[in-house]
Scaffold this motif. Sequence first.
Motif, PDB file in Angstrom:
ATOM      1  N   GLY A  82       0.848  -1.193   0.000  1.00  0.00           N
ATOM      2  CA  GLY A  82       0.000   0.000   0.000  1.00  0.00           C
ATOM      3  C   GLY A  82       0.880   1.238   0.000  1.00  0.00           C
ATOM      4  N   SER A  83       0.321   2.393  -0.436  1.00  0.00           N
ATOM      5  CA  SER A  83       1.164   3.598  -0.377  1.00  0.00           C
ATOM      6  C   SER A  83       1.390   4.014   1.067  1.00  0.00           C
ATOM      7  N   ASP A  84       0.567   3.510   1.973  1.00  0.00           N
ATOM      8  CA  ASP A  84       0.784   3.814   3.392  1.00  0.00           C
ATOM      9  C   ASP A  84       2.176   3.343   3.843  1.00  0.00           C
ATOM     10  N   GLU A  85       2.681   2.253   3.264  1.00  0.00           N
ATOM     11  CA  GLU A  85       4.031   1.802   3.642  1.00  0.00           C
ATOM     12  C   GLU A  85       5.079   2.822   3.187  1.00  0.00           C
ATOM     13  N   THR A 108      -6.712  17.115   4.377  1.00  0.00           N
ATOM     14  CA  THR A 108      -6.025  16.193   3.463  1.00  0.00           C
ATOM     15  C   THR A 108      -6.050  14.785   4.037  1.00  0.00           C
ATOM     16  N   TYR A 109      -5.434  13.866   3.332  1.00  0.00           N
ATOM     17  CA  TYR A 109      -5.455  12.455   3.722  1.00  0.00           C
ATOM     18  C   TYR A 109      -4.867  12.280   5.125  1.00  0.00           C
ATOM     19  N   GLY A 110      -5.587  11.544   5.973  1.00  0.00           N
ATOM     20  CA  GLY A 110      -5.260  11.475   7.395  1.00  0.00           C
ATOM     21  C   GLY A 110      -3.995  10.708   7.757  1.00  0.00           C
ATOM     22  N   MET A 111      -3.526   9.842   6.867  1.00  0.00           N
ATOM     23  CA  MET A 111      -2.392   8.985   7.259  1.00  0.00           C
ATOM     24  C   MET A 111      -1.089   9.758   7.429  1.00  0.00           C
ATOM     25  N   TYR A 112      -0.952  10.927   6.761  1.00  0.00           N
ATOM     26  CA  TYR A 112       0.306  11.676   6.921  1.00  0.00           C
ATOM     27  C   TYR A 112       0.483  12.042   8.391  1.00  0.00           C
ATOM     28  N   GLU A 113      -0.622  12.491   8.997  1.00  0.00           N
ATOM     29  CA  GLU A 113      -0.530  12.912  10.395  1.00  0.00           C
ATOM     30  C   GLU A 113      -0.344  11.704  11.322  1.00  0.00           C
ATOM     31  N   ASN A 156      -6.950  15.909  -4.218  1.00  0.00           N
ATOM     32  CA  ASN A 156      -6.863  15.838  -2.770  1.00  0.00           C
ATOM     33  C   ASN A 156      -8.036  15.060  -2.169  1.00  0.00           C
ATOM     34  N   ASN A 157      -7.715  14.258  -1.174  1.00  0.00           N
ATOM     35  CA  ASN A 157      -8.722  13.583  -0.367  1.00  0.00           C
ATOM     36  C   ASN A 157      -8.815  14.366   0.938  1.00  0.00           C
ATOM     37  N   PRO A 158      -9.939  14.873   1.381  1.00  0.00           N
ATOM     38  CA  PRO A 158     -11.314  14.550   0.969  1.00  0.00           C
ATOM     39  C   PRO A 158     -11.962  15.580   0.046  1.00  0.00           C
ATOM     40  N   ILE A 181       4.035  14.241  -3.570  1.00  0.00           N
ATOM     41  CA  ILE A 181       2.728  14.479  -4.210  1.00  0.00           C
ATOM     42  C   ILE A 181       2.004  13.136  -4.264  1.00  0.00           C
ATOM     43  N   ASP A 182       0.955  13.039  -3.482  1.00  0.00           N
ATOM     44  CA  ASP A 182       0.176  11.799  -3.432  1.00  0.00           C
ATOM     45  C   ASP A 182      -0.856  11.846  -4.549  1.00  0.00           C
ATOM     46  N   GLU A 183      -0.646  10.980  -5.541  1.00  0.00           N
ATOM     47  CA  GLU A 183      -1.537  10.953  -6.716  1.00  0.00           C
ATOM     48  C   GLU A 183      -2.413   9.701  -6.707  1.00  0.00           C
ATOM     49  N   ALA A 184      -2.927   9.346  -5.530  1.00  0.00           N
ATOM     50  CA  ALA A 184      -3.754   8.129  -5.428  1.00  0.00           C
ATOM     51  C   ALA A 184      -4.924   8.146  -6.420  1.00  0.00           C
ATOM     52  N   TYR A 185      -5.443   9.360  -6.712  1.00  0.00           N
ATOM     53  CA  TYR A 185      -6.650   9.466  -7.553  1.00  0.00           C
ATOM     54  C   TYR A 185      -6.344  10.003  -8.949  1.00  0.00           C
ATOM     55  N   GLN A 208       1.563   6.730  -5.903  1.00  0.00           N
ATOM     56  CA  GLN A 208       0.348   6.269  -6.577  1.00  0.00           C
ATOM     57  C   GLN A 208      -0.010   4.917  -5.960  1.00  0.00           C
ATOM     58  N   THR A 209      -1.139   4.359  -6.375  1.00  0.00           N
ATOM     59  CA  THR A 209      -1.594   3.113  -5.750  1.00  0.00           C
ATOM     60  C   THR A 209      -2.424   2.301  -6.734  1.00  0.00           C
ATOM     61  N   LEU A 210      -2.459   0.988  -6.509  1.00  0.00           N
ATOM     62  CA  LEU A 210      -3.374   0.148  -7.297  1.00  0.00           C
ATOM     63  C   LEU A 210      -4.726   0.005  -6.582  1.00  0.00           C
ATOM     64  N   SER A 211      -4.897   0.737  -5.468  1.00  0.00           N
ATOM     65  CA  SER A 211      -6.102   0.560  -4.637  1.00  0.00           C
ATOM     66  C   SER A 211      -7.335   1.289  -5.158  1.00  0.00           C
ATOM     67  N   LYS A 212      -7.165   2.212  -6.082  1.00  0.00           N
ATOM     68  CA  LYS A 212      -8.312   3.036  -6.486  1.00  0.00           C
ATOM     69  C   LYS A 212      -8.794   2.619  -7.877  1.00  0.00           C
ATOM     70  N   ALA A 213      -8.371   3.336  -8.931  1.00  0.00           N
ATOM     71  CA  ALA A 213      -8.864   3.038 -10.277  1.00  0.00           C
ATOM     72  C   ALA A 213      -8.591   1.580 -10.674  1.00  0.00           C
ATOM     73  N   ARG A 220      -3.099  -4.678  -1.812  1.00  0.00           N
ATOM     74  CA  ARG A 220      -2.139  -3.801  -1.155  1.00  0.00           C
ATOM     75  C   ARG A 220      -0.878  -3.584  -1.999  1.00  0.00           C
ATOM     76  N   VAL A 221      -0.993  -2.778  -3.019  1.00  0.00           N
ATOM     77  CA  VAL A 221       0.195  -2.376  -3.775  1.00  0.00           C
ATOM     78  C   VAL A 221       0.205  -0.857  -3.918  1.00  0.00           C
ATOM     79  N   GLY A 222       1.196  -0.240  -3.308  1.00  0.00           N
ATOM     80  CA  GLY A 222       1.396   1.196  -3.464  1.00  0.00           C
ATOM     81  C   GLY A 222       2.688   1.422  -4.224  1.00  0.00           C
ATOM     82  N   MET A 223       2.802   2.570  -4.871  1.00  0.00           N
ATOM     83  CA  MET A 223       4.001   2.854  -5.671  1.00  0.00           C
ATOM     84  C   MET A 223       4.568   4.196  -5.258  1.00  0.00           C
TER      85      MET A 223
HETATM   86  C1  LIG Z   1      -4.757  10.205  -0.835  1.00  0.00           C
HETATM   87  C2  LIG Z   1      -4.573   8.773  -0.465  1.00  0.00           C
HETATM   88  N1  LIG Z   1      -3.343   8.266  -0.446  1.00  0.00           N
HETATM   89  C3  LIG Z   1      -3.130   6.980  -0.118  1.00  0.00           C
HETATM   90  C4  LIG Z   1      -4.178   6.155   0.220  1.00  0.00           C
HETATM   91  C5  LIG Z   1      -3.878   4.750   0.644  1.00  0.00           C
HETATM   92  O1  LIG Z   1      -3.555   3.989  -0.432  1.00  0.00           O
HETATM   93  P1  LIG Z   1      -3.088   2.478  -0.275  1.00  0.00           P
HETATM   94  O2  LIG Z   1      -4.325   1.638  -0.315  1.00  0.00           O
HETATM   95  O3  LIG Z   1      -2.186   2.269  -1.433  1.00  0.00           O
HETATM   96  O4  LIG Z   1      -2.364   2.354   1.050  1.00  0.00           O
HETATM   97  C6  LIG Z   1      -5.480   6.638   0.219  1.00  0.00           C
HETATM   98  C7  LIG Z   1      -6.605   5.779   0.607  1.00  0.00           C
HETATM   99  O5  LIG Z   1      -7.719   6.167   0.801  1.00  0.00           O
HETATM  100  C8  LIG Z   1      -5.675   7.994  -0.141  1.00  0.00           C
HETATM  101  O6  LIG Z   1      -6.899   8.534  -0.152  1.00  0.00           O
END
Ligand SMILES: Cc1ncc(COP(=O)(O)O)c(C=O)c1O
Length: 354
Positions: A82-85, A108-113, A156-158, A181-185, A208-213, A220-223
């Motif tokens: 996952g990109s979280d790693e 913004t996305y909560g995992m950074y914090e 940006n999420n959300p 730059i988190d380009e998950a979307y 980027q991530t394989l988790s969305k599109a 669980r594959v993040g790039m």
């Molecule tokens: C902006 C953003 N980055 C990363 C992630 C997490 O991605 P991954 O599933 O690759 O850990 C999410 C998941 O909601 C997200 O919204």
Amino acid sequence: MTNSFDLTNLLRDNIRKLTPYSSARDEFSGTASVLLDANENAYGSPLDTNYNRYPDPLQQQLKVKLSGIKGVPPRNIFLGNGSDEAIDILFRAFCRPGMDNVILVPPTYGMYEVSAQINDVATKKVNLTADFQLNLEGIAEAIDPHTRIIFLCSPNNPTGNSLHREDVETILANFNGLVVIDEAYINYSRQKTFIQELTEYSNLVILQTLSKAWGLAGLRVGMAFASEEIIEVFNKIKPPYNINQATRMLALQAWVNLDQVKYWTRHTGVERDKLATKLRALPFVLHVYPSDANFILAKTTDPRAAYNYLVEKSIIVRDRSNVALCEGCLRITVGTPDENTRLTDALNTFTSEH
Ligand SMILES: Cc1ncc(COP(=O)(O)O)c(C=O)c1O
């Protein structure tokens, strides 16, 4: 802000000095008929497919495939659980606990914090502007000698919008720490990726991530895409076998169906715009923010009541009303046409009953 980026200055001392774990598959990665070097079970697995062998620690086959799709050499690619790693590794490599800080731009996305807190790294928050764009002056003022990373998320999420490209470039050109730059979307976005800018900015890390599109959140594959030097740091720190064999085999199979992914992505965009129009027509919806992602942020008069009503109808959206600048907001993922109709039907009855 002036950019004099130097990766070695940024790297934590303990990581610079680290001798990484050397696995059996690091020490011998060719083909051989008798593998007695990794204490595996030589008979096989109690499954139809054998998983008894450790996988390639650097996932070369996957990276070569990705390289063709993304137009980046494999040496500029890191794959994570996952990109979280990747986010967590950035903190562990570049931020000294209790000393350094990173800049976040809420909402913004909560995992950074969360990742910052886990790693005991301070966060400096510079809220986005009212139209969810970067406050460049605020960011410039927040930067101090201990600022290591600026996390940006685009789309940006959300909030769903993309950040202005010129603003992101201003930060890249002037900040001498890392700019993530988190380009998950990104697949849903009208804006293009920053991947082509990797050759220009040595402080750029793209996630980027394989988790969305790609529809592979369960695998669980993040790039991460970055300079070779930064990717070497990621590889030094990551657990030896962080992408498992089942995941890599399934991800390779998924690439055969690239057209399917493109089709879904296009249709999600069409459905998003239809859903936005329907939401705008609802009296309790005060504002629907423009979205470049596969979700919509909508400001409502009573988010909790709408959320609870939808839960009763077995439809779950995200109540983001307690997030900075998102007062009154629900975040709604764009579903299939059927799911979107169920949602809008439910919201119409909510309107008539409230
Ligand atoms: C902006 C953003 N980055 C990363 C992630 C997490 O991605 P991954 O599933 O690759 O850990 C999410 C998941 O909601 C997200 O919204």
